[in-house]
Scaffold this active site. Sequence first.
Site, PDB file in Angstrom:
ATOM      1  N   GLU A 182      -3.860   5.616   1.611  1.00  0.00           N
ATOM      2  CA  GLU A 182      -3.892   4.173   1.808  1.00  0.00           C
ATOM      3  C   GLU A 182      -5.212   3.785   2.469  1.00  0.00           C
ATOM      4  O   GLU A 182      -5.803   4.583   3.202  1.00  0.00           O
ATOM      5  CB  GLU A 182      -2.735   3.732   2.698  1.00  0.00           C
ATOM      6  CG  GLU A 182      -1.376   4.002   2.116  1.00  0.00           C
ATOM      7  CD  GLU A 182      -0.246   3.551   3.036  1.00  0.00           C
ATOM      8  OE1 GLU A 182      -0.446   2.581   3.784  1.00  0.00           O
ATOM      9  OE2 GLU A 182       0.820   4.190   3.002  1.00  0.00           O
TER      10      GLU A 182
ATOM     11  N   LYS B 224       0.820  -1.222   0.000  1.00  0.00           N
ATOM     12  CA  LYS B 224       0.000   0.000   0.000  1.00  0.00           C
ATOM     13  C   LYS B 224       0.855   1.274   0.000  1.00  0.00           C
ATOM     14  O   LYS B 224       0.615   2.190  -0.800  1.00  0.00           O
ATOM     15  CB  LYS B 224      -0.930   0.015   1.228  1.00  0.00           C
ATOM     16  CG  LYS B 224      -1.999  -1.061   1.219  1.00  0.00           C
ATOM     17  CD  LYS B 224      -2.952  -0.924   2.388  1.00  0.00           C
ATOM     18  CE  LYS B 224      -2.318  -1.250   3.728  1.00  0.00           C
ATOM     19  NZ  LYS B 224      -1.980  -2.680   3.863  1.00  0.00           N
ATOM     20  N   THR B 225       1.821   1.319   0.908  1.00  0.00           N
ATOM     21  CA  THR B 225       2.626   2.540   1.019  1.00  0.00           C
ATOM     22  C   THR B 225       3.423   2.802  -0.248  1.00  0.00           C
ATOM     23  O   THR B 225       3.471   3.933  -0.754  1.00  0.00           O
ATOM     24  CB  THR B 225       3.569   2.436   2.231  1.00  0.00           C
ATOM     25  OG1 THR B 225       2.790   2.325   3.430  1.00  0.00           O
ATOM     26  CG2 THR B 225       4.476   3.656   2.333  1.00  0.00           C
TER      27      THR B 225
END
Length: 459
Positions: A166, A122-123
């Site tokens: 996110e 996600k990051t």
Amino acid sequence: MYHINFNHPIHIHFIGIGGISMSGLAHILLDRGFIVSGSDMRQSALTKELENCGATVFYSHMPSNITKDIDTVVYTAAISDSNPELVTAKKLNLHILTRAQLLGQLMTNYSTAINVAGTHGKTTTTSMIAEILINADCDPTISVGGILSSIGGNIRAGKSDIFLTEACEYTNSFLSFHPTLNVILNVKADHLDFFKDIDDIRHSFRLFNELLPDDGTIVINTDIDNYAYFYEGLRCDVITVGSNPKISKYSAANIEYNSTGCCSYDLLIDKIKVDHIELCVQGLHNVYNSLAAIAVGIKLGLDITQIKEGLKHFTGTDRRFQIKGTFDGVTVVDDYAHHPDEITATLNSALHYPHNKIWCVFQPHTYSRTKALLKDFAKALSVADVVILADIYAAREQNHFGISSIDLQEEIKKFNTTCYYMNPFDEITKFLKKNCINGDLLITMGAGDIYKVGESLIK
């Protein structure tokens, strides 16, 4: 549920303001003219920056921190019902929101709300999209779960109608959001202290996509098992990415590694080569993260030249195969990986990075995850030449699971991988200083504070 009118700033207090997401939300509200206060147990670079921007931060959780001029209190999933500030807020009948509820309400102020979801990646993917949007002068508002050097932290307050963040599945946080474009990178077993099993997790991701409006968009990886389940019956647009060009609109061919393990590849759209992409981050997994980022960029009307330039600017975020420095000719890398799939991706990246021997110093994160995925952890870690295990980082848990790092050590040894268990960090540092040699690659790995070992060696 109480709803904030973002056109009329009020006083909001954050319990746990030092968290990566909470601090980001606090910054956005400060930029919008809100009065912000908060509390955390320790000072950090994030809390000091908030103070510099006008926030009041208390370094303890005390009832006295909840003053009468506070209009709304926001708290994270890590805050227990017995927290003295939360208890006081309830007694005073203040408006109370979870972090996820505040983030979801904030999204309603933007016509385009991009949410990047998945068990991992996600990051990195959010950061890739961020670089693309910034390079294309889209002026987005960004909340990312890591420190991105190009925005000077984890938050960017833009002036356009694009919001990028996110979307974490833990405690079903993302079900409080209001997305218009969802990215689903992968769906694997994790957070089993909250979810019952993988089917429960998959159901949550399905519900997350059901939040999209009919004119919304899903970007989904076709390498996910039965990926169609996540969008069947929905009216929104579906864009596929993945390793198989026969079923994926966006895919990659002729993948190559450079001398430091960064990939380049031919971008295929509908099986046709449209360009050549060069990445400045390590690992095959980042090829597929970048495909998702490219799909988002094109959906938003950007041309491939703008997208390529944005990807070239992305050199990684903190704690994602972050090269920290060297000691005695040993390269030190730090990585946030704390799930078996993430560990596999990181160590496979390391295989393509110059090295003599790969040392992995791993700090398991939470007892429940270690217990549930013990054998998967062992298999993933066995890729390293030598593994050193620290004690399990408890985070929010108590050890009611009868598990320790010694159990993981025994499983790793079944793969004929050299594995040590050591504690405290000083002992690990001394051992590495004595045994690592010039040309070795040392990776500190985990979501806790194991990075301190590498930093100590570099100093």
